[in-house]
Scaffold this motif. Sequence first.
Motif, mmCIF file in Angstrom:
data_model
loop_
_atom_site.group_PDB
_atom_site.id
_atom_site.type_symbol
_atom_site.label_atom_id
_atom_site.label_comp_id
_atom_site.label_asym_id
_atom_site.label_seq_id
_atom_site.Cartn_x
_atom_site.Cartn_y
_atom_site.Cartn_z
ATOM 1 N N TRP A 153 0.803 -1.217 0.000
ATOM 2 C CA TRP A 153 0.000 0.000 0.000
ATOM 3 C C TRP A 153 0.842 1.276 0.000
ATOM 4 C CZ3 TRP A 153 -4.624 0.853 -1.503
ATOM 5 C CH2 TRP A 153 -5.359 1.952 -1.076
ATOM 6 N N HIS A 154 1.883 1.315 0.843
ATOM 7 C CA HIS A 154 2.744 2.494 0.912
ATOM 8 C C HIS A 154 3.975 2.350 0.027
ATOM 9 C CE1 HIS A 154 0.141 3.864 4.046
ATOM 10 N NE2 HIS A 154 0.353 2.770 4.719
ATOM 11 N N ARG A 209 4.179 4.230 -3.508
ATOM 12 C CA ARG A 209 4.430 5.665 -3.614
ATOM 13 C C ARG A 209 5.821 5.909 -4.206
ATOM 14 N NH1 ARG A 209 4.129 7.378 2.398
ATOM 15 N NH2 ARG A 209 5.311 5.434 2.469
ATOM 16 N N GLU A 224 9.417 5.643 -9.480
ATOM 17 C CA GLU A 224 8.532 4.527 -9.170
ATOM 18 C C GLU A 224 9.421 3.289 -8.993
ATOM 19 O OE1 GLU A 224 5.282 4.786 -8.796
ATOM 20 O OE2 GLU A 224 5.171 6.889 -9.410
ATOM 21 N N THR A 249 -2.129 0.282 -6.961
ATOM 22 C CA THR A 249 -2.172 1.665 -7.419
ATOM 23 C C THR A 249 -3.574 2.055 -7.874
ATOM 24 O OG1 THR A 249 0.157 1.564 -8.089
ATOM 25 C CG2 THR A 249 -1.179 3.304 -9.068
ATOM 26 N N ARG A 265 -5.683 2.757 -4.825
ATOM 27 C CA ARG A 265 -5.312 4.047 -4.231
ATOM 28 C C ARG A 265 -5.928 5.200 -5.028
ATOM 29 N NH1 ARG A 265 -0.858 4.439 -0.593
ATOM 30 N NH2 ARG A 265 -0.536 6.556 -1.361
ATOM 31 N N ASP A 266 -5.878 5.104 -6.360
ATOM 32 C CA ASP A 266 -6.449 6.157 -7.201
ATOM 33 C C ASP A 266 -7.960 6.245 -7.018
ATOM 34 O OD1 ASP A 266 -3.918 6.691 -8.147
ATOM 35 O OD2 ASP A 266 -4.178 5.578 -10.023
ATOM 36 N N ARG A 293 -1.074 11.147 -2.125
ATOM 37 C CA ARG A 293 0.132 10.894 -1.322
ATOM 38 C C ARG A 293 -0.214 10.745 0.156
ATOM 39 N NH1 ARG A 293 4.999 11.918 -3.935
ATOM 40 N NH2 ARG A 293 4.798 12.783 -6.022
ATOM 41 N N GLY A 350 -1.943 8.985 3.675
ATOM 42 C CA GLY A 350 -1.486 7.791 4.347
ATOM 43 C C GLY A 350 -2.559 6.905 4.930
ATOM 44 N N HIS A 374 11.257 3.272 3.427
ATOM 45 C CA HIS A 374 10.168 3.493 2.472
ATOM 46 C C HIS A 374 9.358 2.211 2.270
ATOM 47 C CE1 HIS A 374 8.131 5.195 -1.057
ATOM 48 N NE2 HIS A 374 8.310 4.016 -1.624
#
Length: 359
Positions: A67-68, A71, A77, A93, A96-97, A103, A105, A219
């Motif tokens: 999930w993170h 980013r 990428e 992705t 998320r969109d 960006r 959390g 990250h």
Amino acid sequence: MTEAGDPLLLGQRVVAILETGLRTATYKLATLMALIEHCVENLPTDPADALQVPIPALAHRVLEIYWHQVRPFDGHELRQSTQPKARILAATTSLRDAAGVGRGGFSVDTARLRAPEAYQRAIDDVALCLAQQPLHRLQKLPGASTSDAFLYDDSFLHDHVSRSTLRARGDAIVLNPGVAHGLARLAGLLKPALEIMWVDDVRRMNKFLAAEVPDVAGHLFGRERTALTVVRGPFKEAFGPHCFYCQTHLPANNPIDHVLPWSLVGIDGLANLVLACSRCNGDKSGSLPAVAIVDRVLERDQGVLEDVAASLQWPTQHPRVVAAARGIYLGQPAGVPTWSGYRRSERLDVSFPPWWVQP
């Protein structure tokens, strides 16, 4: 003694498969990490029992892991597959969109609330990818024509397995007797090893990641975890501006702490979060908290937590925290040190387990 009967032998077997097997993506590592967390949170009462693992439940955990990670990092990428189409990353992705994360959390569970149809599509896509790729290759050594099914029966899985075949098998794999307990016992050892392999794979797949690039591990694995600052204000209003552990008055920018360590179970639900002072937060770090601390966390007013959850669109995950606590503490040997407060520890006593440990 079989691997299932001896957790250390099982762990050695898992690491050997990963070290000798071909990894063209990080999917095998993600699948194993998801399996470990599922075992912790669904620990069988009898250590020798088998455990059915729904593939959609694994898909949800894999989504949480990536999930993170999807980013951008340092303006790039990150590639996590050598294949032209990285199906799991694409599904992550897309969700998320659809949920409008940008960006930000917030968690997969919040995305499920915001975009339920997109969430279900992502789960379906990831579940099918898991069945067609890592789940049927995870137990196969290079050059071998068949798997050595020491973790689960994978005879019905292959590169083109259909959704109908999976439904006929209950959309699940079944861990062999004793495997669930073995993986849960080894969570604290296997997960760091998997992270090290993961970082090495990502560096190999992304040539811009020179050795001096800082904190790619952070990250990937949440050293800069979900943006928890949004929780701080509502928690102070609900519970008072005091450290959960030592009761000291808190400044404006105090930390939010995961009571059950993020290194063992990545639960961001409100039921696993507390206000903490910097001193307690730093001293506790990734230590296992004393049972009495977890008792106090779980005894908080659930109505208040649900009100905060509704206002933030942030799930409490109380049942998941209870299940994870049960799995973590039942998997510990008696007498291990636990963190009971700033510069204090106490030995774990499993002779009189609390109510949430009971099967």
